[in-house]
Motif scaffolding. Structure first.
Motif: not given
Length: 634
Positions: A469-470, A475-476, A479-484
């Motif tokens: 899906l993504v 790399p952009k 941060l979003e992935r790590e926060a989730l």
């Protein structure tokens, strides 16, 4: 819905079925960082493990084929069961009596059909074991005694006896309220003129079990010389029994196979028994079929030997034992054709006088069986020597003919360094001092094998559309992935700090949907954790793709390499990630405000200009604070 299992019982089953223990019964898992286990995926073919289990969260996920979920989902997918069937199987494993919506227990008509067939096999197995001690079963006990197996051994391997007669077992099963259709579908009976008739009659019985230890079929040995049936009779193909996917003794050997990184493949039931008694507890046997691809998949998941993939070195061993006759040699050569599906070393152990492990133990004792396995030779060597021995090497013509026959075998070895070594050894076996001639002949065979063949298109991994899906490596979006991941795996550590991040901070649509599901589940500060937390988030996911992404993020390790002693993330890292996600969002807001400010004429619209300017100053100050927090932790 009729027959629906009560929710509280489903929770009891899930709680009583630790995911690492259940999956560990199917494949070998190894530590892979804090609170993570890793193994070869059972749902698609792979050599490098991408299948992860997170015991503390009760979930699994494969990053290769996107299969994931909880312990019930694993059993459903692996054993091809419905949800109810999977819960019933786990309940049986945990000794839990399920209750259904309509009463204290499920009526028989509402139990899953697969469960019914398993129950029929269990009842039949108990029936067979009871009859091994009857006077009628004397020939079966004599058969075992002649091969060195006493009553204690028979009990250990749970052997039985099928009494002679056409309907003994059928009547017994009917008395236990099994229908004729269930009896026939289970393979325990065959159709007759007047109804089902026993498939096994007057025979010694071996139970055939799956990895979980459930009886799914039987092997039966003829005892009466007047019996015109086959010497060995197995269960036919049924919804439970697929002969290409079963291995006799696997439930007894699986843990030793995983521990010793070794599996010994023998040809018969008594050979398995002899090996186990002699101190070779990794012995297993196929059931009425040649060793094939499906068997390989089972063993590779148990052995899980991938650490040195590509080096030509492997600690794991697959050892084939065959009778020394021509049939055994052909069986070994067939096994050679499958060998390169392994990431491990494959060997052959053949007793010079043609004795199988059971005969060897009977005539020479336990030590001889262990010695047979210890003196194994590599399967490559065995296949080459067997080929070369068919020619007269005392003549030049015989040498060249043997070279031409053996060259394709060497050419088929994928590992270049191993291929070179066997080419040199083949030169010595043939008595040809010209190694260049041997290498040239092998090279020609290799080119011929590749010539005229188009490479088959590489199939896409199942579920790939759902997985990507993504891009997980973008790399952009790191941060979003790590926060989730932090919010799903460690909600107590993220709490209000994560919940304060505005939904718009997640620019990737799939990540935004996961963020929304977390909010709908009560947020990271809801006080719920572990399996219950993930289950609640999945329940609020809008579709299966997002649910799959939730599971993926719940299993994927954090990028941080500084976990504390308890396997939890460094608090500074948590703060930094959350601060940086918010900081990026604030930076986008600042850019928007600046753009609007440039379009406002301060002379014509002073109030709006001042408001935007004040908002910009506040955002800049907020951004500086977030940057400081982010820099400190990364």
């Amino acid at each position: 819905m009729a027959g629906r299992i009560r929710e509280e019982d489903i929770k009891r089953v899930r709680d009583a079925s630790p995911i690492a223990d259940v999956i560990g019964e199917y494949l070998q898992l190894r530590p892979a960082g804090a609170d993570n286990l890793r193994g070869l995926c059972p749902f698609h073919e792979e050599r490098t493990p991408s299948f992860y289990v997170r015991p503390s969260r009760g979930v699994f996920y494969c990053f290769g084929c996107a299969q994931g979920g909880d312990v019930i989902a694993f059993v459903m997918k692996h054993d091809h069961l419905t949800f109810v069937e999977a819960v019933e199987r786990l309940a049986g494993r945990a000794g839990i009596q399920l209750r259904y919506e309509e009463g204290s227990a499920a009526p028989r008509s509402q139990q899953s059909y697969r469960t019914r067939l398993l129950e029929a096999h269990k009842v039949a197995h108990e029936y067979f074991m009871e009859h091994l001690a009857t006077p009628e079963a004397a020939p079966a006990r004599e058969f075992l005694a002649e091969r060195g197996f006493d009553a204690q051994v028979a009990e250990h391997f749970q052997l039985g006896y099928a009494p002679a007669g056409w309907e003994n077992l059928v009547r017994h099963l009917r008395a236990r309220r099994f229908t004729d259709k269930e009896i026939l579908d289970s393979g325990l009976a065959s159709p007759g003129r007047h109804g089902p008739m026993d498939r096994f009659r007057g025979r010694l019985i071996w139970p055939i079990k799956d990895l979980a230890g459930d009886v799914i079929g039987f092997g039966a040995r003829r005892l009466d010389e007047h019996d015109t049936g086959p010497k060995y009779l197995n269960t036919p193909e049924t919804p439970l029994y697929k002969k290409s996917q079963v291995l006799y003794g696997i439930e007894l050997a699986k843990r030793e196979i995983a521990r010793r990184q070794q599996a010994v493949i023998v040809e018969g039931y008594t050979d398995v028994m002899a090996c186990h008694l002699a101190g070779v507890p990794t012995a297993i046997a196929t059931c009425g079929t040649a060793f094939g691809t499906e068997h390989i998949k089972i063993l590779r998941r148990l052995i899980h030997d991938d650490a040195e993939l590509g080096s030509g070195i492997s600690r794991a061993q697959i050892i084939f034992t065959f009778d020394g006759d021509e049939a055994g040699r052909k069986a070994a050569e067939r096994a050679f054709a499958e060998d390169q599906r392994f990431v491990n070393q494959t060997y052959v152990a053949i007793e010079p006088n043609g004795m199988d492990p059971c005969e060897l133990r009977q005539h020479k004792g336990d030590a001889a069986v262990r010695e047979l396995i210890a003196q194994r030779v590599p399967l490559y060597e065995f296949a080459l020597r067997s080929t070369v021995d068919q020619y007269d090497l005392d003549t030049a013509e015989g040498q060249i003919a043997a070279l031409d026959a053996a060259a394709p075998i060497v050419a088929s070895i994928k590992d270049w360094s191993l291929r070179q070594r066997y080419a040199v050894r083949l030169s010595g076996w043939l008595g040809l001092p010209d190694e260049k001639l041997v290498l040239r002949r092998i090279g020609q065979q290799g080119r011929q094998g590749r010539g005229g063949r188009r490479a088959a298109p590489r199939p896409e991994p199942p579920g790939q559309g759902a997985l990507f899906l993504v891009d997980p490596n973008d790399p952009k979006l790191f941060l979003e992935r790590e926060a989730l991941k932090l919010a799903l795996q460690y909600p107590a550590h993220t709490g209000p700090e994560f919940d304060e991040i505005e939904p718009e901070a997640f620019v990737a649509e799939p990540y935004a949907k996961v963020r929304h599901a977390i909010a709908e589940a009560g947020g990271a500060s809801s006080g719920v954790a572990g399996e219950a937390w993930l289950e609640r988030v999945r329940e609020h996911a809008p579709d299966d793709q997002v649910r799959s992404l939730v599971t993926e993020l719940a299993v994927e390790p954090l990028r941080d390499q500084r976990p504390n002693g308890a396997g939890e993330p460094d608090p500074r890292y948590v703060t930094a990630i959350l601060a940086r996600v918010q900081e990026r969002h604030v930076s986008r807001r600042i850019a928007e405000v600046k753009s609007r400010l440039q379009r406002v004429n301060p002379t014509e619209r002073p109030d709006e200009h001042n408001r935007l300017f004040g908002e910009l100053i506040a955002l800049e100050q907020y951004r500086r604070g977030l940057l400081e927090r982010g820099i400190e932790g990364l």
